[in-house]
Design an enzyme around this catalytic site. Structure first.
Site, PDB file in Angstrom:
ATOM      1  N   ASP A  55       0.810  -1.218   0.000  1.00 14.05           N
ATOM      2  CA  ASP A  55       0.000   0.000   0.000  1.00 14.05           C
ATOM      3  C   ASP A  55       0.844   1.269   0.000  1.00 14.05           C
ATOM      4  O   ASP A  55       0.411   2.321   0.455  1.00 14.05           O
ATOM      5  CB  ASP A  55      -0.913  -0.014   1.228  1.00 14.05           C
ATOM      6  CG  ASP A  55      -0.147  -0.383   2.494  1.00 14.05           C
ATOM      7  OD1 ASP A  55       1.078  -0.134   2.521  1.00 14.05           O
ATOM      8  OD2 ASP A  55      -0.761  -0.898   3.437  1.00 14.05           O
TER       9      ASP A  55
ATOM     10  N   GLU B  87      -1.802   4.981   3.415  1.00 18.09           N
ATOM     11  CA  GLU B  87      -1.863   3.592   2.948  1.00 18.09           C
ATOM     12  C   GLU B  87      -3.281   3.080   2.755  1.00 18.09           C
ATOM     13  O   GLU B  87      -3.543   2.309   1.828  1.00 18.09           O
ATOM     14  CB  GLU B  87      -1.104   2.678   3.917  1.00 18.09           C
ATOM     15  CG  GLU B  87       0.411   2.884   3.938  1.00 18.09           C
ATOM     16  CD  GLU B  87       0.873   4.029   4.844  1.00 18.09           C
ATOM     17  OE1 GLU B  87       0.001   4.691   5.469  1.00 18.09           O
ATOM     18  OE2 GLU B  87       2.082   4.265   4.924  1.00 18.09           O
TER      19      GLU B  87
ATOM     20  N   HIS C 216       7.422   4.293  12.778  1.00 15.36           N
ATOM     21  CA  HIS C 216       7.673   5.183  11.645  1.00 15.36           C
ATOM     22  C   HIS C 216       6.412   5.778  11.032  1.00 15.36           C
ATOM     23  O   HIS C 216       6.484   6.660  10.189  1.00 15.36           O
ATOM     24  CB  HIS C 216       8.442   4.447  10.541  1.00 15.36           C
ATOM     25  CG  HIS C 216       7.604   3.441   9.789  1.00 15.36           C
ATOM     26  ND1 HIS C 216       6.778   3.798   8.755  1.00 15.36           N
ATOM     27  CD2 HIS C 216       7.452   2.107   9.941  1.00 15.36           C
ATOM     28  CE1 HIS C 216       6.171   2.707   8.289  1.00 15.36           C
ATOM     29  NE2 HIS C 216       6.550   1.685   8.996  1.00 15.36           N
TER      30      HIS C 216
ATOM     31  N   ARG D 162       3.395   7.592   9.410  1.00 14.12           N
ATOM     32  CA  ARG D 162       3.160   9.002   9.123  1.00 14.12           C
ATOM     33  C   ARG D 162       2.070   9.603  10.021  1.00 14.12           C
ATOM     34  O   ARG D 162       2.189  10.728  10.492  1.00 14.12           O
ATOM     35  CB  ARG D 162       2.729   9.112   7.654  1.00 14.12           C
ATOM     36  CG  ARG D 162       3.013  10.399   6.959  1.00 14.12           C
ATOM     37  CD  ARG D 162       2.788  10.213   5.475  1.00 14.12           C
ATOM     38  NE  ARG D 162       3.963   9.688   4.822  1.00 14.12           N
ATOM     39  CZ  ARG D 162       4.862  10.438   4.188  1.00 14.12           C
ATOM     40  NH1 ARG D 162       4.708  11.735   4.108  1.00 14.12           N
ATOM     41  NH2 ARG D 162       5.907   9.890   3.622  1.00 14.12           N
TER      42      ARG D 162
ATOM     43  N   HIS E 220      14.123   4.273  12.004  1.00 12.53           N
ATOM     44  CA  HIS E 220      13.770   4.422  10.585  1.00 12.53           C
ATOM     45  C   HIS E 220      14.440   5.694  10.059  1.00 12.53           C
ATOM     46  O   HIS E 220      14.478   6.709  10.760  1.00 12.53           O
ATOM     47  CB  HIS E 220      12.241   4.526  10.473  1.00 12.53           C
ATOM     48  CG  HIS E 220      11.717   4.406   9.080  1.00 12.53           C
ATOM     49  ND1 HIS E 220      11.853   5.415   8.159  1.00 12.53           N
ATOM     50  CD2 HIS E 220      11.084   3.398   8.433  1.00 12.53           C
ATOM     51  CE1 HIS E 220      11.316   5.026   7.010  1.00 12.53           C
ATOM     52  NE2 HIS E 220      10.833   3.805   7.151  1.00 12.53           N
TER      53      HIS E 220
HETATM   54  C1  UD1 Z   1       7.169   4.484   3.348  1.00 13.35           C
HETATM   55  C2  UD1 Z   1       5.729   4.168   2.955  1.00 13.35           C
HETATM   56  C3  UD1 Z   1       5.017   3.431   4.085  1.00 13.35           C
HETATM   57  C4  UD1 Z   1       5.806   2.215   4.529  1.00 13.35           C
HETATM   58  C5  UD1 Z   1       7.234   2.625   4.871  1.00 13.35           C
HETATM   59  C6  UD1 Z   1       8.060   1.407   5.174  1.00 13.35           C
HETATM   60  C7  UD1 Z   1       4.494   5.742   1.509  1.00 13.35           C
HETATM   61  C8  UD1 Z   1       3.795   7.030   1.435  1.00 13.35           C
HETATM   62  N1  UD1 Z   1       5.005   5.429   2.718  1.00 13.35           N
HETATM   63  O1  UD1 Z   1       7.143   5.432   4.412  1.00 13.35           O
HETATM   64  O2  UD1 Z   1       3.739   3.011   3.629  1.00 13.35           O
HETATM   65  O3  UD1 Z   1       5.176   1.646   5.650  1.00 13.35           O
HETATM   66  O4  UD1 Z   1       7.820   3.292   3.748  1.00 13.35           O
HETATM   67  O5  UD1 Z   1       9.273   1.766   5.796  1.00 13.35           O
HETATM   68  O6  UD1 Z   1       4.604   5.037   0.533  1.00 13.35           O
HETATM   69  N2  UD1 Z   1      14.752   7.760   3.818  1.00 13.35           N
HETATM   70  C9  UD1 Z   1      16.126   7.661   3.689  1.00 13.35           C
HETATM   71  N3  UD1 Z   1      16.659   6.458   3.331  1.00 13.35           N
HETATM   72  C10 UD1 Z   1      15.901   5.354   3.077  1.00 13.35           C
HETATM   73  C11 UD1 Z   1      14.506   5.469   3.229  1.00 13.35           C
HETATM   74  C12 UD1 Z   1      13.940   6.671   3.589  1.00 13.35           C
HETATM   75  O7  UD1 Z   1      16.865   8.617   3.894  1.00 13.35           O
HETATM   76  O8  UD1 Z   1      16.444   4.305   2.734  1.00 13.35           O
HETATM   77  C13 UD1 Z   1      14.172   9.059   4.209  1.00 13.35           C
HETATM   78  C14 UD1 Z   1      14.246  10.096   3.062  1.00 13.35           C
HETATM   79  O9  UD1 Z   1      14.488  11.346   3.621  1.00 13.35           O
HETATM   80  C15 UD1 Z   1      12.834  10.018   2.463  1.00 13.35           C
HETATM   81  C16 UD1 Z   1      12.012   9.827   3.732  1.00 13.35           C
HETATM   82  O10 UD1 Z   1      12.773   8.908   4.518  1.00 13.35           O
HETATM   83  O11 UD1 Z   1      12.488  11.189   1.752  1.00 13.35           O
HETATM   84  C17 UD1 Z   1      10.605   9.356   3.538  1.00 13.35           C
HETATM   85  O12 UD1 Z   1      10.509   8.182   2.781  1.00 13.35           O
HETATM   86  P1  UD1 Z   1       9.049   7.743   2.197  1.00 13.35           P
HETATM   87  O13 UD1 Z   1       9.223   6.509   1.399  1.00 13.35           O
HETATM   88  O14 UD1 Z   1       8.380   8.892   1.564  1.00 13.35           O
HETATM   89  O15 UD1 Z   1       8.191   7.472   3.487  1.00 13.35           O
HETATM   90  P2  UD1 Z   1       8.342   6.451   4.682  1.00 13.35           P
HETATM   91  O16 UD1 Z   1       7.957   7.193   5.913  1.00 13.35           O
HETATM   92  O17 UD1 Z   1       9.653   5.794   4.601  1.00 13.35           O
HETATM   93  N1  UDP Z   2      12.926  -4.627   9.581  1.00  9.87           N
HETATM   94  C1  UDP Z   2      14.288  -4.917   9.395  1.00  9.87           C
HETATM   95  N2  UDP Z   2      15.227  -4.172  10.063  1.00  9.87           N
HETATM   96  C2  UDP Z   2      14.886  -3.169  10.904  1.00  9.87           C
HETATM   97  C3  UDP Z   2      13.499  -2.873  11.093  1.00  9.87           C
HETATM   98  C4  UDP Z   2      12.548  -3.613  10.404  1.00  9.87           C
HETATM   99  O1  UDP Z   2      14.636  -5.834   8.646  1.00  9.87           O
HETATM  100  O2  UDP Z   2      15.773  -2.547  11.487  1.00  9.87           O
HETATM  101  C5  UDP Z   2      11.915  -5.390   8.815  1.00  9.87           C
HETATM  102  C6  UDP Z   2      10.810  -6.040   9.624  1.00  9.87           C
HETATM  103  O3  UDP Z   2      11.148  -7.369  10.005  1.00  9.87           O
HETATM  104  C7  UDP Z   2       9.632  -6.031   8.665  1.00  9.87           C
HETATM  105  C8  UDP Z   2       9.889  -4.808   7.818  1.00  9.87           C
HETATM  106  O4  UDP Z   2      11.255  -4.456   7.981  1.00  9.87           O
HETATM  107  O5  UDP Z   2       9.630  -7.153   7.798  1.00  9.87           O
HETATM  108  C9  UDP Z   2       8.973  -3.701   8.238  1.00  9.87           C
HETATM  109  O6  UDP Z   2       9.318  -2.533   7.585  1.00  9.87           O
HETATM  110  P1  UDP Z   2       8.702  -1.133   7.997  1.00  9.87           P
HETATM  111  O7  UDP Z   2       8.377  -1.149   9.452  1.00  9.87           O
HETATM  112  O8  UDP Z   2       9.654  -0.120   7.481  1.00  9.87           O
HETATM  113  O9  UDP Z   2       7.394  -1.047   7.115  1.00  9.87           O
HETATM  114  P2  UDP Z   2       5.877  -1.531   7.270  1.00  9.87           P
HETATM  115  O10 UDP Z   2       5.880  -3.008   7.424  1.00  9.87           O
HETATM  116  O11 UDP Z   2       5.286  -0.823   8.439  1.00  9.87           O
HETATM  117  O12 UDP Z   2       5.253  -1.073   5.990  1.00  9.87           O
END
Ligand code: UD1
Ligand code: UDP
Length: 370
Positions: free
Chosen positions: A96, A132, A206, A208, A239
């Site tokens: 999602d 989501e 993490h 939003r 995160h």
């Molecule tokens: C995203 C997804 C959320 C999911 C989560 C899993 C959307 C809107 N949100 O949220 O559904 O549960 O991922 O973790 O699709 N960033 C880094 N390095 C990384 C990853 C992220 O620096 O490897 C930072 C960047 O500044 C980036 C920010 O995180 O701009 C936000 O990333 P984004 O994918 O928009 O949202 P998440 O909160 O990570």
């Molecule tokens: N996870 C990981 N390392 C970490 C934190 C989470 O491998 O330090 C894994 C966790 O086991 C799960 C996934 O990442 O499978 C969850 O990711 P996240 O919480 O970013 O996203 P969500 O599942 O909420 O979309």
């Protein structure tokens, strides 16, 4: 021979698509391609490396702290170019996220069938989780194949008018991913400075919709638990989202019983989930994995689209108020029998064979001429 394009963007999409991608690569009648939008960068690459997946295409769209509209606006043209270049017979994406939603939309614009992995999860609150709940609701309208992890997810799809013969009950591929970890154990040790003589509480957060006050409350609860319980070691892999990172570092940094660490490799994180006395998390994936590993989870959210873990008693939805989180966690810390009562024998999310079911549906569809 049919061409299947799998597209991933974030950490959990890699984890949950990896078993499907591995299975697709094994099929002789399928030519399998992988693309990454790189909505995430570092934590996506960390997971791709662990599952030994090398994307054929990388759209490389992540920028630090980009807003939802910025992220959303960046994807349509590169995705359309990708579809024009690969000309897949079918595209798959999971969950999602914004990546998953825009992939389903790009496929609709090109009239390419889209298969939705982990279809049908709902809270019925359009702002929780945000964005989501709306992403996955819209994806269900755009998808051609709906791979639902549980009967509850099937029922949601049926109630929205999705045709029964397009819905497949497969289980959740995250259980397959856990199986991959155990089948490929490399003897990794988790040290990270953890005091192993203490009860481990593993925390992730993490979401939003929790940013701001709710995240502050969650941090307050963690701090109070650490203050009150000398026999506890709290470990929190942060995160990388700066909106989360800043609050956590400022509220929890420097506490002797709280270890703030960088995101852990999947293998290390699974080892810690298994070792933990208790998990506190607002993550979707963690709610699904923890019951399989015999560890209770307190869900730091107001709603959950994964009620199955609560229904079997393996998780409790505790909300985001500091007092309520502390009370729920303290009860389990003080009474090991109450904790033990949350340890379940079977996962309500699947049997670890979801990926092969999904790929079999695609293979048969291809064999019938697509
Ligand atoms: C995203 C997804 C959320 C999911 C989560 C899993 C959307 C809107 N949100 O949220 O559904 O549960 O991922 O973790 O699709 N960033 C880094 N390095 C990384 C990853 C992220 O620096 O490897 C930072 C960047 O500044 C980036 C920010 O995180 O701009 C936000 O990333 P984004 O994918 O928009 O949202 P998440 O909160 O990570
Ligand atoms: N996870 C990981 N390392 C970490 C934190 C989470 O491998 O330090 C894994 C966790 O086991 C799960 C996934 O990442 O499978 C969850 O990711 P996240 O919480 O970013 O996203 P969500 O599942 O909420 O979309």
């Amino acid at each position: 021979m049919i061409k299947v394009l799998s597209i991933v963007g974030t950490r959990p999409e890699v984890i949950k698509m990896a078993p499907v991608i591995h299975q697709l690569h094994k099929e002789k009648q399928i030519k399998s391609f992988v693309a990454s939008t790189a909505q995430h960068r570092e934590i996506l690459d960390q997971m791709l490396a662990f599952f030994e997946i090398k994307p054929d295409f990388d759209l490389n769209i992540m920028e630090k702290n980009q807003s939802l509209p910025e992220l959303t606006a960046k994807l349509p043209i590169p995705l359309d170019n990708l579809l024009r270049e690969v000309k897949p017979d079918i595209v798959l994406a999971q969950g999602d996220t914004t990546t998953a939603f825009l992939v389903s939309l790009a496929c609709f614009y090109r009239k390419i069938p889209f298969g939705h992995v982990e279809a049908g999860l709902r809270t019925r609150d359009r702002f929780d989780p945000f964005p989501e709940e709306m992403n996955r609701t819209l994806i269900s309208q755009l998808a051609s194949f709906h791979f639902a992890p549980t009967q509850g997810a099937v029922d949601h799809l049926l109630s929205e008018g999705i045709k029964k013969d397009l819905i497949y009950l497969t289980g959740n591929t995250c259980i397959d991913a856990l199986g991959y970890v155990f089948a490929n154990e490399k003897g990794v040790k988790v040290d990270e400075g953890i005091d192993r003589s203490k009860k481990l509480i593993l925390v992730t957060t993490h979401r939003r919709e929790n940013w701001g006050d709710k995240l502050e409350q969650i941090c307050e609860a963690i701090k109070q638990l650490a203050d009150r319980n000398e026999g506890v070691q709290i470990v929190l892999p942060i995160h990388p989202n700066p909106n989360v990172r800043g609050t956590i570092l400022s509220k929890l940094g420097g506490h002797p019983r709280i270890l703030l660490v960088e995101p852990l490799s999947y293998e290390k994180f699974v080892i810690l989930m298994k070792r933990a006395y208790l998990i506190l998390s607002d993550s979707g994936g963690v709610q699904e994995e923890a019951p399989s590993l015999g560890t209770p989870v307190l869900i730091l959210r107001e709603t959950t689209e994964r009620p199955e873990a609560c229904e079997v008693g393996a998780a409790h939805l505790v909300g985001t108020k500091a007092g309520e989180i502390v009370a729920a966690a303290q009860e389990l810390l003080d009474d090991p029998r109450k904790r033990q009562a949350m340890v379940v024998k079977e996962s309500p999310f699947g049997d670890g064979r979801a990926a092969s079911r999904i790929v079999e549906v695609i293979r048969l569809w291809g064999a019938r001429g697509g």
